[in-house]
Design an enzyme around this catalytic site. Structure first.
Site, PDB file in Angstrom:
ATOM      1  N   LYS A   1      82.396   8.283 -41.109  1.00  0.00           N
ATOM      2  CA  LYS A   1      81.645   8.467 -39.858  1.00  0.00           C
ATOM      3  C   LYS A   1      80.489   9.463 -40.022  1.00  0.00           C
ATOM      4  O   LYS A   1      80.632  10.457 -40.718  1.00  0.00           O
ATOM      5  CB  LYS A   1      82.644   9.008 -38.823  1.00  0.00           C
ATOM      6  CG  LYS A   1      82.185   9.035 -37.415  1.00  0.00           C
ATOM      7  CD  LYS A   1      83.204   9.746 -36.530  1.00  0.00           C
ATOM      8  CE  LYS A   1      83.197  11.230 -36.741  1.00  0.00           C
ATOM      9  NZ  LYS A   1      83.954  12.008 -35.775  1.00  0.00           N
TER      10      LYS A   1
ATOM     11  N   LYS B   1      91.536  16.872 -39.824  1.00  0.00           N
ATOM     12  CA  LYS B   1      90.993  18.232 -39.725  1.00  0.00           C
ATOM     13  C   LYS B   1      91.906  19.241 -40.390  1.00  0.00           C
ATOM     14  O   LYS B   1      91.438  20.232 -40.938  1.00  0.00           O
ATOM     15  CB  LYS B   1      90.747  18.612 -38.266  1.00  0.00           C
ATOM     16  CG  LYS B   1      89.560  17.866 -37.706  1.00  0.00           C
ATOM     17  CD  LYS B   1      88.946  18.548 -36.527  1.00  0.00           C
ATOM     18  CE  LYS B   1      87.657  17.823 -36.160  1.00  0.00           C
ATOM     19  NZ  LYS B   1      87.083  18.256 -34.916  1.00  0.00           N
TER      20      LYS B   1
ATOM     21  N   LYS C   1      78.406  15.870 -37.852  1.00  0.00           N
ATOM     22  CA  LYS C   1      77.651  17.103 -38.049  1.00  0.00           C
ATOM     23  C   LYS C   1      78.273  17.985 -39.128  1.00  0.00           C
ATOM     24  O   LYS C   1      77.626  18.854 -39.685  1.00  0.00           O
ATOM     25  CB  LYS C   1      77.520  17.864 -36.724  1.00  0.00           C
ATOM     26  CG  LYS C   1      78.756  17.888 -35.870  1.00  0.00           C
ATOM     27  CD  LYS C   1      78.419  18.090 -34.393  1.00  0.00           C
ATOM     28  CE  LYS C   1      79.615  17.755 -33.518  1.00  0.00           C
ATOM     29  NZ  LYS C   1      79.337  17.548 -32.124  1.00  0.00           N
TER      30      LYS C   1
HETATM   31  P1  TYM Z   1      82.668  15.063 -30.570  1.00  0.00           P
HETATM   32  O1  TYM Z   1      81.959  16.296 -30.137  1.00  0.00           O
HETATM   33  O2  TYM Z   1      83.186  15.013 -31.969  1.00  0.00           O
HETATM   34  O3  TYM Z   1      81.764  13.799 -30.359  1.00  0.00           O
HETATM   35  C1  TYM Z   1      81.109  13.581 -29.123  1.00  0.00           C
HETATM   36  C2  TYM Z   1      81.040  12.110 -28.759  1.00  0.00           C
HETATM   37  O4  TYM Z   1      80.249  11.403 -29.693  1.00  0.00           O
HETATM   38  C3  TYM Z   1      80.988  10.348 -30.262  1.00  0.00           C
HETATM   39  N1  TYM Z   1      80.616  10.251 -31.683  1.00  0.00           N
HETATM   40  C4  TYM Z   1      80.237   9.117 -32.278  1.00  0.00           C
HETATM   41  N2  TYM Z   1      80.085   7.867 -31.821  1.00  0.00           N
HETATM   42  C5  TYM Z   1      79.665   6.923 -32.699  1.00  0.00           C
HETATM   43  N3  TYM Z   1      79.415   7.202 -34.004  1.00  0.00           N
HETATM   44  C6  TYM Z   1      79.557   8.443 -34.505  1.00  0.00           C
HETATM   45  N4  TYM Z   1      79.290   8.692 -35.778  1.00  0.00           N
HETATM   46  C7  TYM Z   1      79.981   9.477 -33.616  1.00  0.00           C
HETATM   47  N5  TYM Z   1      80.199  10.800 -33.786  1.00  0.00           N
HETATM   48  C8  TYM Z   1      80.590  11.258 -32.579  1.00  0.00           C
HETATM   49  C9  TYM Z   1      82.455  10.746 -30.085  1.00  0.00           C
HETATM   50  O5  TYM Z   1      83.302   9.636 -30.105  1.00  0.00           O
HETATM   51  C10 TYM Z   1      82.412  11.430 -28.754  1.00  0.00           C
HETATM   52  O6  TYM Z   1      82.432  10.477 -27.704  1.00  0.00           O
HETATM   53  N6  TYM Z   1      87.069  15.865 -28.311  1.00  0.00           N
HETATM   54  C11 TYM Z   1      85.724  15.343 -28.144  1.00  0.00           C
HETATM   55  C12 TYM Z   1      84.931  16.065 -27.064  1.00  0.00           C
HETATM   56  C13 TYM Z   1      85.650  16.104 -25.777  1.00  0.00           C
HETATM   57  C14 TYM Z   1      85.806  15.019 -24.863  1.00  0.00           C
HETATM   58  C15 TYM Z   1      86.590  15.543 -23.790  1.00  0.00           C
HETATM   59  C16 TYM Z   1      85.363  13.703 -24.838  1.00  0.00           C
HETATM   60  C17 TYM Z   1      86.311  17.174 -25.269  1.00  0.00           C
HETATM   61  N7  TYM Z   1      86.883  16.850 -24.071  1.00  0.00           N
HETATM   62  C18 TYM Z   1      86.946  14.743 -22.707  1.00  0.00           C
HETATM   63  C19 TYM Z   1      85.730  12.903 -23.758  1.00  0.00           C
HETATM   64  C20 TYM Z   1      86.527  13.423 -22.704  1.00  0.00           C
HETATM   65  C21 TYM Z   1      84.967  15.481 -29.473  1.00  0.00           C
HETATM   66  O7  TYM Z   1      85.351  16.260 -30.316  1.00  0.00           O
HETATM   67  O8  TYM Z   1      83.843  14.736 -29.548  1.00  0.00           O
END
Ligand code: TYM
Length: 335
Positions: A196, A114, A199
């Protein structure tokens, strides 16, 4: 009766929810929600580490809430809340900042990625973001954290920080385990199957969002990048595009890779891509219908948020009070 174990997870409302997030996270949240005491949040505080539009964040947070419910998360059974409604997240994050090492944060691959992408805005929040995520998890004494593969490193850091804190102060935090699905932990871009699905992707054709129209979904799968071979076979190294489509199809239909290989033996990629597109449209159809119904009822959504935040605060406040006591802060008199 033994108390149920706890789960916490969240998604950033920084864009529309993607098929990757659904398959990697939400689908498993729904499956786990009967056997665990679950906390699922809209991680709005995490979104502001990159520049964003405030009005869009507000809209997406509520859309995401409606989508969680539309995906099958029952707000009666699960505590669904907006992260910024529970101030304990920021408070615990500050304490944990003092127990997380600069070197540890420097090694986070998401920070490296990032900061390369946002070279003009490498703010301190982007760097300490995994500490806020650790606070999210540890506040609820979560045993399990269902996430996609890309969040595994952050959950591992959470474990290290929790163990360090427990090592100094005794048994304060439950040490969480990541829960990563066997199939679907990393859904790849349809246009660039070695990166990956996300969005923030530059080519929108690579990403499917949960509210995309059926014709757009079909078009995206039709255009999906594959290879010059003609055989539908699971081989991530040699055939990343086809293997990714097979993952999606496996999740949509419940079939194994062997069954899919047999189903498409002797057929071309065109037939296969069409079938994956149709399966995805069918997976999303009921969810989109539910979404429209739920999103129209703003009063209901407000009630869900208020009740979720209250339940979450109740749990979070207990943990924070314990932490404050351990580190030596003078307890507040009841007001
Ligand atoms: P974020 O918002 O980027 O993604 C949310 C969840 O979706 C999963 N994910 C995917 N899984 C498979 N293939 C993909 N292409 C894909 N894109 C996204 C991510 O692994 C995630 O589980 N920091 C985290 C959000 C968060 C969080 C937490 C998660 C904040 N606090 C506490 C767990 C526990 C994030 O940015 O996810």
């Amino acid at each position: 009766m033994e108390e149920k174990k706890s789960i916490l997870s969240g998604i950033k409302p920084s864009g529309e929810l993607t098929l990757g997030s659904y398959i990697g996270a939400i689908k498993n949240w729904v499956e786990l929600s009967d056997s665990y005491n679950c906390y699922y949040m809209m991680a709005d505080m995490h979104t502001i580490t990159v520049r964003h539009e405030p009005a869009a964040l507000r809209r997406r947070t509520l859309e995401q809430l409606a989508l969680y419910i539309a995906c099958g998360l029952d707000p009666q059974k699960n505590t669904i809340f907006i992260q910024s409604h529970v101030t304990e997240h920021a408070e615990l994050a500050w304490v944990l900042n003092c127990y997380t090492m600069f070197g540890e944060l420097s090694r986070m691959t998401q920070f490296k990625d990032k900061s390369a992408k946002n070279a003009d805005n490498i703010n301190a929040g982007l760097f300490t973001y995994p500490v806020l995520m650790a606070a999210d998890i540890l506040l609820y004494q979560a045993d399990l954290v269902p996430v996609g593969d890309d969040q595994k490193q952050h959950v591992e850091l959470t474990r290290d920080v929790a163990m360090r804190f427990n090592g100094i102060y005794g048994d304060v935090f439950t040490i969480p385990e990541p829960f990563i699905p066997k199939v679907g932990a990393r859904i790849m871009s349809l246009q660039n199957p070695t990166s990956k699905m996300s969005k923030s992707e530059s080519d929108p054709g690579g990403c499917i969002c949960l509210l995309d129209k059926p014709e757009d979904i079909m078009r995206a799968f039709k255009r999906a990048v594959t290879d010059s071979d003609t055989v539908v076979r699971h081989d991530v190294k040699e055939k990343p595009g086809i293997s990714n489509l097979m993952q999606i199809y496996a999740v949509c239909t419940g079939r194994t890779f062997e069954e899919i290989e047999r189903e498409f033996a002797g057929k071309g990629y065109g037939d296969f891509k069409k079938a994956v597109g149709e399966a995805t449209v069918e997976l999303l159809r009921p969810l989109q219908e539910e979404f429209r119904r739920i999103y129209a009822d703003k009063a209901y959504l407000e009630d869900v948020c208020a009740e979720g935040a209250q339940r979450a605060r109740h749990r979070a406040a207990k943990t924070l009070a314990k932490v404050y006591k351990k580190v030596g802060f003078v307890p507040k008199k009841r007001q």
